[in-house]
Design a protein around this motif. Structure first.
Motif, short mmCIF file in Angstrom:
data_model
loop_
_atom_site.label_atom_id
_atom_site.label_comp_id
_atom_site.label_asym_id
_atom_site.label_seq_id
_atom_site.Cartn_x
_atom_site.Cartn_y
_atom_site.Cartn_z
N THR A 3 0.83 -1.21 0.00
CA THR A 3 0.00 0.00 0.00
C THR A 3 0.86 1.25 0.00
O THR A 3 0.59 2.20 -0.73
CB THR A 3 -0.93 0.00 1.23
N LEU A 4 1.94 1.24 0.78
CA LEU A 4 2.81 2.41 0.86
C LEU A 4 3.51 2.66 -0.48
O LEU A 4 3.52 3.79 -0.96
CB LEU A 4 3.84 2.25 1.97
N ARG A 6 2.50 1.80 -3.39
CA ARG A 6 1.45 2.24 -4.32
C ARG A 6 1.16 3.73 -4.11
O ARG A 6 1.02 4.49 -5.06
CB ARG A 6 0.19 1.40 -4.11
N GLN A 7 1.07 4.13 -2.85
CA GLN A 7 0.80 5.53 -2.54
C GLN A 7 1.94 6.43 -3.05
O GLN A 7 1.69 7.50 -3.60
CB GLN A 7 0.63 5.71 -1.03
N VAL A 10 1.58 6.72 -6.82
CA VAL A 10 0.48 7.63 -7.17
C VAL A 10 0.93 9.08 -6.98
O VAL A 10 0.71 9.92 -7.86
CB VAL A 10 -0.78 7.32 -6.33
N GLU A 11 1.56 9.37 -5.87
CA GLU A 11 2.02 10.73 -5.61
C GLU A 11 3.03 11.19 -6.65
O GLU A 11 3.00 12.33 -7.11
CB GLU A 11 2.59 10.84 -4.20
N SER A 45 -7.64 10.02 -9.71
CA SER A 45 -7.40 11.23 -8.91
C SER A 45 -8.38 12.34 -9.28
O SER A 45 -8.69 13.21 -8.47
CB SER A 45 -5.97 11.73 -9.09
#
Length: 50
Positions: A3-4, A6-7, A10-11, A45
């Motif tokens: 998850t991290l 992936r985040q 995305v950022e 987004s």
């Protein structure tokens, strides 16, 4: 992918897209991911996809 991570991805995509005004092809090439994935991140987004 965690998850991290992936985040972070995305950022990074959104930073390149919004702040650096880069196209999806160059973002995909720089990050080593498929251009469709870049498009999916941007669309999500902007609230265009769940």
């Amino acid at each position: 992918m965690t998850t991290l991570s992936r985040q972070v991805l995305v950022e990074r995509v959104l930073t390149l897209w919004v702040q650096e005004n880069r196209d999806t092809h160059s973002i995909a090439a720089e990050l080593g991911i498929d251009e469709r994935e870049v498009c999916n991140i941007i669309e999500q987004s902007e609230g265009r996809r769940p």
